[in-house]
Design an enzyme around this catalytic site. Structure first.
Site, PDB file in Angstrom:
ATOM      1  N   ASP A 280      -3.043  -3.701 -11.030  1.00  0.00           N
ATOM      2  CA  ASP A 280      -3.532  -3.899  -9.439  1.00  0.00           C
ATOM      3  C   ASP A 280      -5.017  -4.160  -9.104  1.00  0.00           C
ATOM      4  OD1 ASP A 280      -4.345  -2.637  -6.797  1.00  0.00           O
ATOM      5  OD2 ASP A 280      -2.211  -2.022  -6.665  1.00  0.00           O
TER       6      ASP A 280
ATOM      7  N   SER B 200      -3.793  -6.159  -3.971  1.00  0.00           N
ATOM      8  CA  SER B 200      -2.759  -5.204  -3.906  1.00  0.00           C
ATOM      9  C   SER B 200      -1.404  -5.807  -2.901  1.00  0.00           C
ATOM     10  CB  SER B 200      -3.154  -3.864  -3.819  1.00  0.00           C
ATOM     11  OG  SER B 200      -2.098  -2.860  -4.068  1.00  0.00           O
TER      12      SER B 200
END
Length: 328
Positions: free
Chosen positions: A157, A43
């Site tokens: 993510d 991320s």
């Protein structure tokens, strides 16, 4: 036989705006003479890893340190359809201007980041191709950023499956792994701040009078995209997270949609991080105290960076030991 030179890997964890703390950690590592040759990220950790691996962290840090709240808003290309609230194109173009988009194989520091395959839930390791394509896939937070399509796969993510990618750093050949975990002491810290409470909170911190309610200054239809931006630009103080949740009625004390998403992600990442770190412990575990920083408070870069430095300093003895192994 010549002994293989040992390598240091740096695993940078997920955490959205809290991720600017990674820069503070890196600066403290540099002060200790520690320069990783492998960097992995999940991320926002992938974004910082990309800036470091591309050799343009200085330029990136200078840019984010100058970002104000309205600058952040201008990077958010909101939409009310598709796989996420934000498309992400404007943000990635801005990042590209600062760190470029070289092929991963051309980087001086070995780079890898983590994403999650939407259809199967598989953990995907991205170690080749354009740098920003891999990075964009890793930051596709559910509900916020639309998924990224890579070939036939839709990627989400990386924090959904591996918030602090120690395992990837090991797989890439790191003998010593320094991990930066942004998910410690996180659950329960995020909550929706009512606009009037946010104004009063900001006033108490600055000594200024509370701002007028947005309903008094700019009444809008909360169902439209333009209303969303209008509410953001009214500047009521508090976390940007709460601005996004202001799509709902101001007089409703319940958490907004964005608050629920963020709170759920916080819980999930905390639990996954605990499990993964127990099974795949790093050699040095650094935990910046950034739970008070909202997930979208990207305008608090200097504060986050300072917390990262402090966190690394708290592990000074461990870092000195690592530095001695490689420099002595």
């Amino acid at each position: 036989m010549t002994e293989r030179k040992r390598t240091i890997g740096l695993a940078l964890g997920s955490g959205a705006a809290r991720g600017w703390a990674h820069i503070g950690v890196i600066r403290e590592l540099e002060a200790q003479g520690i320069r990783p040759t492998i960097v992995t990220g999940s991320s926002v950790g992938a974004v910082i890893a990309a800036a470091l691996a591309s050799g343009r962290l200085d330029e990136f840090e200078s840019w984010i340190s100058g970002l104000g709240r309205f600058d952040i808003i201008r990077l958010l290309d909101a939409r009310m359809s598709g796989g996420g609230l934000l498309k992400g194109d404007i943000l990635m173009k801005a990042i590209e201007k600062k760190i470029g988009n070289p092929p991963i194989g051309d980087l001086d520091i070995s780079f890898g980041c983590v994403a999650t395959e939407l259809g199967s839930g598989r953990e995907i390791w991205l170690r080749e191709g354009p740098l920003l394509e891999a990075t964009r896939a890793s930051i596709s937070m559910p509900g916020l950023f639309a998924p990224t399509r890579v070939e036939r796969d839709y990627l989400l993510d990386g924090g959904l499956v591996n918030p602090v990618p120690v395992s990837l750093a090991r797989a890439m050949g790191a003998d010593i792994v320094i991990a930066v975990n942004l998910n410690g002491d996180l659950v329960g810290q995020h909550f929706w701040v009512h606009p009037e409470q946010a104004s009063e909170q900001r006033a108490s911190e600055t000594g200024q009078a509370p701002a007028a309610s947005s309903d008094q200054t700019a009444p809008v239809d909360p169902s439209s995209v333009s209303a969303w931006f209008a509410r953001l630009k009214n500047g009521l103080g508090g976390h940007l997270d709460s601005y996004i949740s202001s799509l709902k009625s101001d007089d409703n004390p319940d958490p907004g949609l964005f608050d629920v998403i963020v709170g759920a992600i916080d819980i999930m990442q905390d639990r996954i991080t605990r499990s993964r770190m127990a099974g795949e412990p790093p050699d040095v575990h650094i935990t910046p105290r950034v739970s008070h920083i909202g997930l979208m408070d990207f305008d608090r870069a200097d504060e986050s960076i300072a917390e990262g430095r402090k966190a690394a300093q708290r592990r000074a003895e461990d870092l000195e030991r690592v530095a001695g192994m490689f420099n002595g």
